[in-house]
Enzyme design. Structure first.
Site, mmCIF file in Angstrom:
data_model
loop_
_atom_site.group_PDB
_atom_site.id
_atom_site.type_symbol
_atom_site.label_atom_id
_atom_site.label_comp_id
_atom_site.label_asym_id
_atom_site.label_seq_id
_atom_site.Cartn_x
_atom_site.Cartn_y
_atom_site.Cartn_z
ATOM 1 N N ARG A 164 0.823 -1.212 0.000
ATOM 2 C CA ARG A 164 0.000 0.000 0.000
ATOM 3 C C ARG A 164 0.862 1.269 0.000
ATOM 4 O O ARG A 164 0.558 2.247 0.676
ATOM 5 C CB ARG A 164 -0.938 0.034 1.212
ATOM 6 C CG ARG A 164 -1.987 -1.048 1.243
ATOM 7 C CD ARG A 164 -2.979 -0.927 0.110
ATOM 8 N NE ARG A 164 -4.109 -1.818 0.296
ATOM 9 C CZ ARG A 164 -4.094 -3.126 -0.007
ATOM 10 N NH1 ARG A 164 -3.003 -3.675 -0.534
ATOM 11 N NH2 ARG A 164 -5.158 -3.858 0.190
ATOM 12 N N SER A 246 -10.163 -0.315 3.769
ATOM 13 C CA SER A 246 -9.413 -0.581 5.008
ATOM 14 C C SER A 246 -8.850 0.737 5.536
ATOM 15 O O SER A 246 -8.229 1.484 4.790
ATOM 16 C CB SER A 246 -8.241 -1.516 4.735
ATOM 17 O OG SER A 246 -8.701 -2.758 4.274
ATOM 18 N N GLU A 346 -4.252 3.962 6.486
ATOM 19 C CA GLU A 346 -4.014 3.630 5.083
ATOM 20 C C GLU A 346 -4.444 4.774 4.150
ATOM 21 O O GLU A 346 -3.700 5.110 3.232
ATOM 22 C CB GLU A 346 -4.773 2.322 4.787
ATOM 23 C CG GLU A 346 -4.160 1.492 3.712
ATOM 24 C CD GLU A 346 -4.936 1.648 2.451
ATOM 25 O OE1 GLU A 346 -4.401 2.228 1.503
ATOM 26 O OE2 GLU A 346 -6.088 1.211 2.406
#
Ligand code: EPU
Length: 350
Positions: A164, A246, A346
């Site tokens: 990510r 998320s 995130e």
């Protein structure tokens, strides 16, 4: 080039947070950005690149000039020995591109079906799901320098992909560092789809689907359909309940740390990684701290997946960015106090 002023951003972020852009320009190609740079007032402003808005938390009105990426187009470029190269404009919807490749019998993106957002955002956070990451299918991208208007091309190594993570999430804080956050706008992404395709079924949920269907060799389309089913069952649809996917990254720990936690919490969900570290399921850690379904104002923890924070207020009384971040910080504190692990957000907090 049209400059839109005082524009509501609520429809442009998947969390559905109410905020405004002082000024916004839609970028459909190089020429639009060059027009911005030719205008001394606009050129001097700090800039914020907005894709599908599915991975951001707005904590207030955006003062920077918002560049809304709307570069369109999809095409099959060429076949090499091992790959079919396809290209898509950064403003294209990611899932539409996945479907478009599958419709042409070009497998490779099926595990990444239904990920919200645009093609241009996909390399920024190296989107990933069900055992495949964008970097596994990435060829190169064209981007434009937000100061000079110069177009340049980056390959996978130059994008600095991580979990990510990419060069587009970093600023060049120290000399020698290479960070492109706030410095470049991605125009087009080229993907390399494998000609010798093999199904990727290592992820437990997918392996289970294959077992239920009684096949070890499902088609790419079949896998794409399963991924859509799994996501719909676990993750809230942003069109119905605002969210940014998320909210935290899955943390990695040493085997010793992992063993220590298992000593106290035998049910800990953990995955040994090829490099010897151990990845933990952040959703499980948050869930174990009792956060599922909890709220701060109109920001809530999704009841079916504790890793996802949601907007419980709907479009009428949306959660504020402040509520979302207060909830996020409270979760971080409780996970740290119980497990000694610092969860890292995130989405990009604006
Ligand atoms: N779990 C719980 N309670 C929860 C949530 C999860 O116990 O409330 C447990 C589950 O039972 C499961 C484990 O945690 O054993 C992992 O959960 P899940 O399979 O839902 O995957 P995840 O690790 O939470 C990651 C990605 C998702 C991606 C899926 C599938 C991150 C931060 N998230 O989620 O990506 O779709 O795997 O590959 O890596 C995103 O980045 O926005 C995203 C949705």
């Amino acid at each position: 080039m049209i400059v839109e002023r005082n524009l509501p951003l609520q429809p442009l972020n998947s969390f559905g947070i109410a905020a405004r852009a002082g000024e916004l320009v839609r970028v459909r190609g190089e020429a639009d950005l060059r027009a911005v740079l030719a205008d001394p007032e606009l050129a001097a402003q700090p800039k914020f690149v907005l894709g599908g808005g599915s991975n951001i938390v707005l904590t207030g009105d955006v003062r920077a000039l918002v560049l809304k990426v709307e570069v369109a187009g999809r095409r099959v470029l060429e076949q090499t020995d091992r790959h079919t190269l396809v290209e898509a404009g950064a403003g294209e919807n990611w899932h539409d591109v996945v479907t478009w490749t599958l419709d042409q019998d070009l497998p490779g993106l099926e595990n990444l079906a239904l990920i919200p957002g645009t093609v241009g955002a996909s390399p920024v956070q190296n989107i990933g799901a069900y055992g495949v990451e964008l970097q596994d299918r990435f060829h190169e991208l064209d981007a434009i320098d937000l100061q000079t208007g110069e177009v340049f091309t980056l390959d996978a190594a130059q994008c600095g992909f991580g979990y990510r993570d990419s060069v587009f999430k970093h600023t060049a804080a120290t000399p020698g560092d290479f960070g492109l956050a706030g410095r470049a706008l991605i125009l087009r992404v080229r993907l390399a789809l494998p000609r010798a395709w093999q199904p990727e079924l290592s992820y437990l949920d997918l392996a289970r689907k294959a077992q239920e269907a009684g096949t070890a060799q499902p088609s790419a389309r079949q896998i794409g359909d399963w991924v859509v089913e799994i996501r719909r069952a676990k993750l809230p649809d942003p069109a119905v309940i605002g969210n940014a996917g998320s909210f935290f990254k899955n943390p990695t720990v040493t085997p010793e740390q992992c063993a220590d936690i298992i000593g106290r919490d035998p049910k800990l969900v953990h995955y040994p990684m090829p490099d010897g570290s151990v990845k933990l399921a952040a959703g499980w850690l948050i869930d174990a701290c009792g956060w599922r379904g909890k709220r701060v104002g109109n920001a809530g923890v999704y009841d079916k997946q504790a890793l996802v924070l949601v907007n419980r207020g709907g479009p009428e009384q949306p959660a504020t960015g402040g509520e979302v971040m207060t909830l996020a910080k409270a979760i971080q504190t409780s996970v740290y106090e119980r497990f000694g692990i610092r969860l890292e957000p995130e989405p990009v907090v604006v």
